[in-house]
Design a protein around this motif. Sequence first.
Motif, PDB file in Angstrom:
ATOM      1  N   ALA A 230       0.827  -1.208   0.000  1.00 38.43           N
ATOM      2  CA  ALA A 230       0.000   0.000   0.000  1.00 38.43           C
ATOM      3  C   ALA A 230       0.864   1.263   0.000  1.00 38.43           C
ATOM      4  O   ALA A 230       0.628   2.198  -0.776  1.00 38.43           O
ATOM      5  N   ILE A 231       1.877   1.277   0.837  1.00 40.93           N
ATOM      6  CA  ILE A 231       2.733   2.471   0.909  1.00 40.93           C
ATOM      7  C   ILE A 231       3.565   2.604  -0.357  1.00 40.93           C
ATOM      8  O   ILE A 231       3.714   3.697  -0.901  1.00 40.93           O
ATOM      9  N   TRP A 232       4.086   1.502  -0.869  1.00 37.76           N
ATOM     10  CA  TRP A 232       4.844   1.555  -2.115  1.00 37.76           C
ATOM     11  C   TRP A 232       3.957   2.011  -3.270  1.00 37.76           C
ATOM     12  O   TRP A 232       4.383   2.797  -4.110  1.00 37.76           O
ATOM     13  N   GLY A 233       2.731   1.535  -3.312  1.00 42.86           N
ATOM     14  CA  GLY A 233       1.810   1.970  -4.361  1.00 42.86           C
ATOM     15  C   GLY A 233       1.605   3.479  -4.328  1.00 42.86           C
ATOM     16  O   GLY A 233       1.625   4.146  -5.371  1.00 42.86           O
ATOM     17  N   ARG A 234       1.413   4.010  -3.140  1.00 40.97           N
ATOM     18  CA  ARG A 234       1.248   5.463  -2.992  1.00 40.97           C
ATOM     19  C   ARG A 234       2.519   6.194  -3.407  1.00 40.97           C
ATOM     20  O   ARG A 234       2.478   7.176  -4.153  1.00 40.97           O
ATOM     21  N   LEU A 235       3.672   5.711  -2.920  1.00 36.98           N
ATOM     22  CA  LEU A 235       4.938   6.372  -3.209  1.00 36.98           C
ATOM     23  C   LEU A 235       5.294   6.290  -4.687  1.00 36.98           C
ATOM     24  O   LEU A 235       5.683   7.298  -5.297  1.00 36.98           O
ATOM     25  N   SER A 236       5.167   5.136  -5.289  1.00 33.10           N
ATOM     26  CA  SER A 236       5.564   5.006  -6.699  1.00 33.10           C
ATOM     27  C   SER A 236       4.672   5.867  -7.597  1.00 33.10           C
ATOM     28  O   SER A 236       5.163   6.497  -8.536  1.00 33.10           O
TER      29      SER A 236
ATOM     30  N   ALA B 191      -3.212  17.884  -8.537  1.00 34.10           N
ATOM     31  CA  ALA B 191      -4.575  17.615  -8.070  1.00 34.10           C
ATOM     32  C   ALA B 191      -5.406  16.923  -9.151  1.00 34.10           C
ATOM     33  O   ALA B 191      -6.167  15.996  -8.866  1.00 34.10           O
ATOM     34  N   ARG B 192      -5.261  17.376 -10.384  1.00 36.86           N
ATOM     35  CA  ARG B 192      -6.023  16.778 -11.487  1.00 36.86           C
ATOM     36  C   ARG B 192      -5.607  15.344 -11.778  1.00 36.86           C
ATOM     37  O   ARG B 192      -6.378  14.554 -12.304  1.00 36.86           O
ATOM     38  N   HIS B 193      -4.375  15.026 -11.463  1.00 35.59           N
ATOM     39  CA  HIS B 193      -3.838  13.702 -11.780  1.00 35.59           C
ATOM     40  C   HIS B 193      -3.539  12.892 -10.509  1.00 35.59           C
ATOM     41  O   HIS B 193      -2.656  12.036 -10.517  1.00 35.59           O
ATOM     42  N   TYR B 194      -4.283  13.151  -9.444  1.00 33.69           N
ATOM     43  CA  TYR B 194      -4.027  12.510  -8.154  1.00 33.69           C
ATOM     44  C   TYR B 194      -4.013  10.983  -8.235  1.00 33.69           C
ATOM     45  O   TYR B 194      -3.349  10.318  -7.458  1.00 33.69           O
ATOM     46  N   ALA B 195      -4.739  10.427  -9.177  1.00 30.58           N
ATOM     47  CA  ALA B 195      -4.798   8.967  -9.316  1.00 30.58           C
ATOM     48  C   ALA B 195      -3.577   8.418 -10.040  1.00 30.58           C
ATOM     49  O   ALA B 195      -3.423   7.210 -10.167  1.00 30.58           O
ATOM     50  N   GLY B 196      -2.700   9.290 -10.516  1.00 30.27           N
ATOM     51  CA  GLY B 196      -1.471   8.862 -11.163  1.00 30.27           C
ATOM     52  C   GLY B 196      -1.456   9.170 -12.648  1.00 30.27           C
ATOM     53  O   GLY B 196      -2.474   9.531 -13.234  1.00 30.27           O
ATOM     54  N   VAL B 197      -0.284   9.050 -13.218  1.00 27.62           N
ATOM     55  CA  VAL B 197      -0.071   9.254 -14.642  1.00 27.62           C
ATOM     56  C   VAL B 197       0.717   8.066 -15.175  1.00 27.62           C
ATOM     57  O   VAL B 197       1.381   7.356 -14.421  1.00 27.62           O
TER      58      VAL B 197
ATOM     59  N   LYS C  13       6.302  13.950 -13.684  1.00 27.36           N
ATOM     60  CA  LYS C  13       5.531  14.433 -14.837  1.00 27.36           C
ATOM     61  C   LYS C  13       5.140  15.889 -14.654  1.00 27.36           C
ATOM     62  O   LYS C  13       5.194  16.680 -15.612  1.00 27.36           O
ATOM     63  N   ALA C  14       4.773  16.298 -13.445  1.00 30.65           N
ATOM     64  CA  ALA C  14       4.432  17.699 -13.181  1.00 30.65           C
ATOM     65  C   ALA C  14       5.655  18.590 -13.415  1.00 30.65           C
ATOM     66  O   ALA C  14       5.543  19.678 -13.997  1.00 30.65           O
ATOM     67  N   GLU C  15       6.818  18.126 -12.988  1.00 29.82           N
ATOM     68  CA  GLU C  15       8.038  18.897 -13.257  1.00 29.82           C
ATOM     69  C   GLU C  15       8.287  19.007 -14.756  1.00 29.82           C
ATOM     70  O   GLU C  15       8.650  20.072 -15.254  1.00 29.82           O
ATOM     71  N   GLU C  16       8.107  17.913 -15.474  1.00 25.88           N
ATOM     72  CA  GLU C  16       8.350  17.909 -16.913  1.00 25.88           C
ATOM     73  C   GLU C  16       7.356  18.785 -17.664  1.00 25.88           C
ATOM     74  O   GLU C  16       7.706  19.396 -18.673  1.00 25.88           O
ATOM     75  N   GLU C  17       6.150  18.857 -17.190  1.00 24.98           N
ATOM     76  CA  GLU C  17       5.123  19.672 -17.845  1.00 24.98           C
ATOM     77  C   GLU C  17       5.220  21.149 -17.482  1.00 24.98           C
ATOM     78  O   GLU C  17       4.923  22.013 -18.309  1.00 24.98           O
ATOM     79  N   ILE C  18       5.631  21.465 -16.252  1.00 30.36           N
ATOM     80  CA  ILE C  18       5.526  22.840 -15.762  1.00 30.36           C
ATOM     81  C   ILE C  18       6.868  23.454 -15.383  1.00 30.36           C
ATOM     82  O   ILE C  18       7.206  24.543 -15.831  1.00 30.36           O
ATOM     83  N   PHE C  19       7.645  22.767 -14.547  1.00 32.64           N
ATOM     84  CA  PHE C  19       8.864  23.390 -14.013  1.00 32.64           C
ATOM     85  C   PHE C  19       9.990  23.478 -15.039  1.00 32.64           C
ATOM     86  O   PHE C  19      10.569  24.556 -15.246  1.00 32.64           O
ATOM     87  N   TYR C  20      10.340  22.366 -15.669  1.00 34.27           N
ATOM     88  CA  TYR C  20      11.505  22.388 -16.550  1.00 34.27           C
ATOM     89  C   TYR C  20      11.333  23.266 -17.790  1.00 34.27           C
ATOM     90  O   TYR C  20      12.289  23.953 -18.183  1.00 34.27           O
ATOM     91  N   PRO C  21      10.159  23.321 -18.404  1.00 34.35           N
ATOM     92  CA  PRO C  21      10.009  24.297 -19.487  1.00 34.35           C
ATOM     93  C   PRO C  21      10.222  25.740 -19.008  1.00 34.35           C
ATOM     94  O   PRO C  21      10.846  26.536 -19.706  1.00 34.35           O
ATOM     95  N   ALA C  22       9.738  26.045 -17.805  1.00 34.37           N
ATOM     96  CA  ALA C  22       9.922  27.404 -17.264  1.00 34.37           C
ATOM     97  C   ALA C  22      11.387  27.662 -16.930  1.00 34.37           C
ATOM     98  O   ALA C  22      11.900  28.766 -17.157  1.00 34.37           O
ATOM     99  N   LEU C  23      12.077  26.654 -16.397  1.00 33.80           N
ATOM    100  CA  LEU C  23      13.508  26.807 -16.108  1.00 33.80           C
ATOM    101  C   LEU C  23      14.278  27.081 -17.397  1.00 33.80           C
ATOM    102  O   LEU C  23      15.133  27.978 -17.437  1.00 33.80           O
ATOM    103  N   LEU C  24      13.982  26.327 -18.437  1.00 30.58           N
ATOM    104  CA  LEU C  24      14.649  26.568 -19.719  1.00 30.58           C
ATOM    105  C   LEU C  24      14.345  27.978 -20.226  1.00 30.58           C
ATOM    106  O   LEU C  24      15.246  28.685 -20.696  1.00 30.58           O
ATOM    107  N   GLN C  25      13.116  28.401 -20.121  1.00 28.67           N
ATOM    108  CA  GLN C  25      12.728  29.725 -20.619  1.00 28.67           C
ATOM    109  C   GLN C  25      13.475  30.839 -19.890  1.00 28.67           C
ATOM    110  O   GLN C  25      14.044  31.722 -20.530  1.00 28.67           O
ATOM    111  N   VAL C  26      13.504  30.793 -18.558  1.00 33.29           N
ATOM    112  CA  VAL C  26      14.184  31.879 -17.834  1.00 33.29           C
ATOM    113  C   VAL C  26      15.693  31.783 -18.000  1.00 33.29           C
ATOM    114  O   VAL C  26      16.382  32.807 -18.033  1.00 33.29           O
ATOM    115  N   GLY C  27      16.211  30.575 -18.121  1.00 31.92           N
ATOM    116  CA  GLY C  27      17.650  30.412 -18.322  1.00 31.92           C
ATOM    117  C   GLY C  27      18.107  30.937 -19.669  1.00 31.92           C
ATOM    118  O   GLY C  27      19.147  31.597 -19.773  1.00 31.92           O
TER     119      GLY C  27
END
Length: 187
Positions: free
Chosen positions: A34-40, A149-155, A48-62
């Motif tokens: 159960a805990i591994w399922g939640r963690l994984s 929040a939109r993808h709480y069930a996983g991606v 995926k959230a970083e890949e969709e939101i953070f890293y594109p913004a990091l590249l843009q400001v950099g």
Amino acid sequence: MDITELILDDHHEQRRLFAILEQIDRAETGVLSAIWGRLSAFLELHAKAEEEIFYPALLQVGIAARRTGRVEDETLDAIHDHNEIRNAIAEAERHQVGTDDWFAAVAAANLANSDHMAEEEREGLTDFRRLAGLPRRHQLAVAFAAYEARHYAGVKPVDQDPADYVRAVEEKLPGSGSLSVGSLKPN
């Protein structure tokens, strides 16, 4: 709210869940599962959230700050790390929960994730705080929180080629043209 703080909060939760796993008796396979399922699921959603939101913004400001090579290197490394974490998770899924092989795969995921978080905290998050103002960091935090929040069930876990990822993001950036910036220009 600041995206760098949300990412750090996620990192804290990841460390906490790995620590919980380490303290559960291997015979308690239902709890471990159960805990591994939640963690994984959380690890993949965070990546995926970083890949969709953070890293594109990091590249843009950099790129805007003329630090293209540095932010490209950080992003290439991060996407590679995300793939290593995904692969370790997939390896754990191939073994019966609680076995030596399962624990070894979980330990490999923990190591890959710990290395990734340390680099990201030392490099990407630090650079982003220096290069992006609080209003931009807030805007991205809202998007990041909403994504999770939109993808709480996983991606679905999908490895990505780091160079292809950076190229695709840079192609979408305003004024960048088709790979006209950065060290990943076609030869």
